[in-house]
Scaffold this motif. Structure first.
Motif, short mmCIF file in Angstrom:
data_model
loop_
_atom_site.label_atom_id
_atom_site.label_comp_id
_atom_site.label_asym_id
_atom_site.label_seq_id
_atom_site.Cartn_x
_atom_site.Cartn_y
_atom_site.Cartn_z
N VAL A 1 0.84 -1.19 0.00
CA VAL A 1 0.00 0.00 0.00
C VAL A 1 0.88 1.25 0.00
CG1 VAL A 1 -1.90 1.19 1.17
CG2 VAL A 1 -1.69 -1.29 1.36
N ALA A 2 0.57 2.18 -0.91
CA ALA A 2 1.34 3.42 -1.00
C ALA A 2 1.17 4.24 0.29
CB ALA A 2 0.87 4.24 -2.20
N SER A 3 2.29 4.70 0.86
CA SER A 3 2.24 5.45 2.12
C SER A 3 2.16 6.95 1.90
CB SER A 3 3.48 5.13 2.97
OG SER A 3 4.66 5.50 2.25
N GLU A 4 2.43 7.41 0.65
CA GLU A 4 2.41 8.85 0.37
C GLU A 4 1.77 9.11 -0.99
OE1 GLU A 4 6.25 10.61 0.62
OE2 GLU A 4 6.69 9.79 2.62
N THR A 5 1.25 10.32 -1.15
CA THR A 5 0.70 10.75 -2.44
C THR A 5 1.81 11.37 -3.27
OG1 THR A 5 -1.47 11.16 -1.45
CG2 THR A 5 -1.01 12.26 -3.54
N GLY A 6 1.83 11.05 -4.55
CA GLY A 6 2.88 11.60 -5.42
C GLY A 6 2.96 10.81 -6.71
N THR A 7 4.13 10.84 -7.34
CA THR A 7 4.36 10.11 -8.59
C THR A 7 5.45 9.07 -8.36
OG1 THR A 7 3.78 12.08 -9.87
CG2 THR A 7 4.95 10.34 -11.03
N TYR B 1 -1.72 7.65 -4.60
CA TYR B 1 -2.13 8.39 -3.40
C TYR B 1 -2.03 7.47 -2.18
CZ TYR B 1 -6.62 6.18 -4.73
OH TYR B 1 -7.60 5.29 -5.11
N GLU B 2 -1.99 8.09 -1.03
CA GLU B 2 -1.90 7.31 0.21
C GLU B 2 -3.11 6.38 0.32
OE1 GLU B 2 -1.79 7.84 5.09
OE2 GLU B 2 -1.96 9.62 3.80
N GLY B 3 -2.83 5.10 0.56
CA GLY B 3 -3.90 4.11 0.67
C GLY B 3 -4.18 3.36 -0.62
N MET B 4 -3.54 3.77 -1.72
CA MET B 4 -3.70 3.07 -2.99
C MET B 4 -2.85 1.79 -2.97
SD MET B 4 -3.04 4.67 -6.77
CE MET B 4 -2.51 3.66 -8.15
N ASP C 1 2.96 -0.89 4.26
CA ASP C 1 3.00 0.42 3.61
C ASP C 1 4.39 0.63 3.01
OD1 ASP C 1 0.35 1.42 4.33
OD2 ASP C 1 1.11 1.33 6.39
N ILE C 2 4.44 1.09 1.77
CA ILE C 2 5.72 1.33 1.10
C ILE C 2 5.69 2.69 0.43
CG2 ILE C 2 6.20 -1.13 0.68
CD1 ILE C 2 5.28 -0.67 -2.22
N ASN C 3 6.87 3.23 0.17
CA ASN C 3 6.97 4.53 -0.49
C ASN C 3 7.59 4.34 -1.86
OD1 ASN C 3 7.20 7.17 -1.22
ND2 ASN C 3 8.69 7.76 0.34
N LYS D 1 -3.25 5.74 6.80
CA LYS D 1 -2.64 4.54 7.39
C LYS D 1 -2.84 4.45 8.90
CE LYS D 1 2.08 6.50 7.15
NZ LYS D 1 1.92 7.49 6.08
N VAL D 2 -2.86 5.60 9.59
CA VAL D 2 -3.06 5.60 11.05
C VAL D 2 -4.47 5.13 11.39
CG1 VAL D 2 -3.08 7.00 13.15
CG2 VAL D 2 -1.34 7.42 11.37
N LYS D 3 -5.48 5.70 10.68
CA LYS D 3 -6.87 5.31 10.92
C LYS D 3 -7.10 3.85 10.53
CE LYS D 3 -8.85 9.92 10.23
NZ LYS D 3 -9.68 10.77 9.34
N ARG D 4 -6.40 3.41 9.49
CA ARG D 4 -6.56 2.03 9.04
C ARG D 4 -6.03 1.04 10.08
NH1 ARG D 4 -4.43 2.78 4.38
NH2 ARG D 4 -2.38 1.83 4.67
N LYS D 5 -4.86 1.35 10.64
CA LYS D 5 -4.29 0.47 11.67
C LYS D 5 -5.17 0.45 12.91
CE LYS D 5 0.50 0.80 10.13
NZ LYS D 5 1.82 1.42 10.33
#
Length: 608
Positions: A493-499, A523-526, A538-540, A598-602
Motif C-alpha cells: 500500500v502506498a504510504s504517500e501521495t505523489g508520482t 495516493y496514500e492508501g492506494m 506500507d511502502i513509499n 494509514k493511522v486510521k486504518r491500523k
C-alpha cells in the motif's frame, strides 16, 4: 379459430460459449441473400456491441430474420454464458423451437445443459446442430451420444429425445445430414428448420395480445419493446392498453405510433403485424419486459417466464478518493443512481437496492461476469465510481444457512491435474466426476460453493500455465460449507501521495509484485502491489535518490525493474479483500484500501 401460419418460423439459436452459434447465424444471413455481392461483411456481424466483439461472447440477445423459399424465419441469437441466462430465459417465450449448437470436439458443456434445460421446460422442439465438423479432432458420433445422455438426464419427453441432427461447419458455410460428407451450403439446416420447427398456431381475429420479452433503446425514438404477437392483429395508430401479470395495478393506455418487423439486420416499418410475427414497437413510454399489450376492451395479461434470482452482489459507490472527478464525466450519486436504475429496464436478472448512505447502492447479478460487463459498459460511457469485493447471496432454508453452488467443468492436461484438485479441495470443492478427454487432457467436474471460485480463475490460469479450460454454471443452493481460506498474500500500500519513480520502486520490489509503472500517480492508501507475505505493508514508491557531490563505483548503473502485473477488471475484482475497493474511471482501474489514512486504518484493524 386457430390456424397455422405456414409462412413463418420463430427459432432461437442456443449453445455454450464459443460453440459457434453467432458464426452460424452469420452464414444463414449470408446464404439467405440479404447482403449485396460486393458488400463488406465483418465476422460475427450479430455481435454489434464493442464488448461482445472484444471478448468474443454474446452478451445481449439479438433479433434477425431471413427468407427461405417463401418462408420467413425469425432468428434470435442468444448468449451462451450462464451469467446472461436471463436473456435466454425470456427470449424463449418468443419462439416455437430451438437450434442447439454443440461443438463436434468439446461436446455438451455446462451452459449447453443450462440453455437446453430452459428450452425443454418450455416444451420446445430441438434441432441439434453438431458444429465445427471440420475440426481435425472432431468426434461427432460420441458427441451425439453425449447429447442424447444430456436429454435423458434432463427428463426430455419421447418426442424431444427423437431430435433431428444436422452436421455443420459454420466457418466454412457447409451442412449435411451425412456425417462423412458436407454440402457447400446451409440448405440442410434451412430445410430442417422448416420441417421440424412448428409453424405458430394463431387466431388473427381474436383480441390483441403482444408479450414484450426484450427492451431496446434508441436515442431518436426512445424505448423499443420487442415481442411476439400472440393473437389478433396490431396496427399503427391503434389504441391499446399495457398490463402486467405480476403488477395487477398496471393499466396504461397507449397509442401504437410505430411498428417494425425484422428483415436481415434491419428493422422495417410496417402498418400492421399478424399473430405469430415478432415485432418491435417504438415510442411507448413506460413499456417494460413482461408487459402485455392488449385490446382496450379485453385487457388480459400473459404470464411471463420466472427469471432466476441473482447469486452475487457488490456495492457501487461514489468515488471519494483524492483523484475523484479528474477522469470521469459522470461522478455524482444522482448520476450513478440514474444509470443503475436505467439498467433495470433492460436487464431482468439485475437487482439494485439503495442503502443507508445516499452515495452507495447494492447491485446484485447472476455472476461476476454479469456485473463486470455492467461495470465496463458504465466505465466506457464516462462514469467514475468504486466497487467492493463480490459477495455471494445466502439463503435461509428450514432455518439453516444455504449458499449458491456452482458445477465446474475443467479440462486440464494431466500434469497439472493434481494441483487443480488440491486447490479446489481447499476451496470446499467436491469432485463429482473425472473422465479422460482427448489429446492428453482430463475432464474434472466439481461441485463447489460460488464463493470458492471468487479469486480462483486467475490462479487457475497460472497453475495450468494457460492450458486449462474452466466453465461453471449455477447448481442450486446447499447447506453452508464452512469457512474458505481467502487470499494468502497481503497488499503493498502506498504510504504517500505523489508520482512513482524508478528509484523508490526498485528498493521495494523485493517485497513482492508491483502493479504500477514508473511515472504513475499514486495516493496514500492506494494498492500498488502484492506482498510476498500474508500481511499488508506500507511502502513509499515515490522515494527519490538524494543528490550528493560524491560519486561511487557502480552507483550510476541502470536500475532494473521487474515488469508489473497488470490486472484486467475481472482480475482486480477477484484480487481485492473485504477492506479494499476497485476505483473505476474511464481511463484507469485502481485498487485501494477503504480507509486511506494509514493511522486510521491500523486503528480500525486493531478494533476488528
Amino acid at each position: 379459430m386457430r390456424n397455422k401460419r405456414e409462412d413463418i418460423r420463430n427459432i432461437a439459436i442456443i449453445a455454450h460459449v464459443d460453440h459457434g452459434k453467432t458464426t452460424l447465424v452469420d452464414e444463414l444471413l449470408k446464404q439467405s441473400g440479404i447482403f449485396r455481392k460486393n458488400e463488406n461483411i465483418k465476422e460475427r456481424v450479430m455481435d454489434s456491441n464493442d464488448l461482445e466483439r472484444e471478448r468474443g461472447i454474446t452478451i445481449l440477445s439479438k433479433n434477425t430474420a431471413v427468407e427461405y423459399n417463401g418462408t420467413k424465419i425469425n432468428i434470435i441469437d442468444t448468449p451462451g454464458h450462464a451469467d446472461f441466462g436471463g436473456e435466454v430465459e425470456r427470449v424463449l417465450k418468443m419462439v416455437s423451437g430451438v437450434v442447439l449448437v454443440v461443438d463436434a470436439f468439446e461436446g455438451p458443456m455446462p451452459q449447453t445443459k443450462f440453455v437446453l434445460k430452459k428450452a425443454l421446460e418450455l416444451d420446445l422442439p430441438v434441432i441439434v446442430a453438431i458444429n465445427k465438423i471440420d475440426r481435425p479432432e472432431a468426434r461427432p458420433e460420441k458427441v451425439i451420444d453425449e447429447v442424447l445422455d444430456l436429454f435423458i438426464e434432463l427428463d426430455a419427453s419421447e418426442e424431444q429425445i427423437e431430435f433431428p441432427v444436422v452436421f455443420t461447419s459454420a466457418k466454412e458455410g457447409t451442412s449435411s445430414l451425412d456425417i462423412n460428407k458436407q454440402e457447400d451450403n446451409m440448405e440442410f439446416l434451412f430445410k430442417s428448420i422448416i420441417k421440424n420447427i412448428p409453424a405458430p398456431e394463431v387466431d388473427e381475429k381474436d383480441d390483441l395480445q403482444v408479450l414484450i420479452s426484450t427492451i431496446d433503446y434508441n436515442e431518436y425514438v426512445g424505448r423499443i419493446g420487442i415481442g411476439k404477437v400472440e393473437r389478433g392483429t396490431i396496427k399503427t395508430n391503434q389504441e391499446a392498453v399495457i398490463v402486467n401479470k405480476l403488477d395487477e395495478g398496471k393499466k396504461q393506455k397507449i397509442k401504437i405510433t410505430k411498428l417494425f418487423e425484422f428483415e436481415g439486420l434491419n428493422r422495417t416499418v410496417v402498418d400492421n403485424a399478424r399473430a405469430g410475427s415478432i415485432i418491435a414497437i417504438a415510442g411507448v413510454e413506460g413499456i417494460s419486459i413482461g408487459d402485455t399489450i392488449c385490446d382496450v376492451e379485453n385487457p388480459e395479461a400473459l404470464p411471463f417466464v420466472e427469471i432466476s434470482e441473482p447469486t452475487i452482489s457488490m456495492v457501487f459507490s461514489v468515488n471519494n478518493g483524492p483523484f475523484a472527478g479528474r477522469e470521469g464525466k459522470y461522478v455524482t450519486s444522482r448520476q450513478l443512481r440514474e444509470r443503475l436504475f436505467k439498467e433495470l429496464h433492460t436487464d431482468v436478472s439485475l437487482r439494485v437496492e439503495e442503502t443507508d448512505s445516499p452515495d452507495s447502492f447494492v447491485v446484485s447479478g447472476r455472476g461476476e461476469l454479469h456485473l463486470s460487463i455492467l461495470i465496463e459498459t458504465m466505465r466506457r460511457q464516462g462514469y467514475e465510481f468504486m466497487v467492493s469485493k463480490p459477495k455471494v447471496l445466502y439463503r435461509t432454508i428450514d432455518n439453516k444457512k444455504h449458499e449458491p453452488m456452482e458445477l465446474v467443468t475443467i479440462d486440464v492436461p494431466e500434469e497439472f491435474m493434481g494441483n487443480v484438485i488440491e486447490k479446489l479441495g481447499k476451496r470446499k470443492g467436491e469432485m463429482v466426476n473425472m473422465v479422460p478427454s482427448e489429446g492428453g487432457y482430463t475432464r474434472l467436474i466439481f461441485s463447489i460453493p460460488a464463493r470458492g471460485l471468487i479469486g480462483y480463475r486467475s490462479e487457475f490460469m497460472t497453475d495450468t500455465k494457460g492450458n486449462g479450460i474452466m466453465n461453471s454454471i449455477f447448481d442450486g443452493y446447499e447447506r453452508f460449507k464452512g469457512d474458505i481460506p481467502t487470499r494468502s498474500r497481503g497488499s503493498l500500500v502506498a504510504s504517500e501521495t505523489g508520482t512513482s519513480v524508478t528509484y523508490g520502486m526498485y528498493h521495494v520490489q523485493d517485497r513482492g509484485n508491483l502493479f504500477i509503472h514508473p511515472g504513475t500517480e499514486v495516493y496514500e492508501g492506494m494498492i500498488v502491489g502484492m506482498n510476498s507475505k500474508t500481511q499488508d505493508i506500507d511502502i513509499n514508491v515515490n522515494k527519490k535518490k538524494h543528490l550528493t557531490s560524491m560519486r561511487a563505483s557502480g552507483s550510476e548503473e541502470a536500475l532494473r525493474l521487474v515488469p508489473p502485473i497488470e490486472f484486467s477488471l475481472e482480475e482486480a475484482l477477484e484480487f481485492i479483500e473485504d477492506d479494499e475497493l476497485v476505483e473505476i474511471t474511464p481511463e484507469n482501474i485502481r485498487l485501494r484500501k477503504k480507509i486511506l489514512d494509514k493511522v486510521k486504518r491500523k486503528r480500525a484493524n486493531r478494533k476488528s
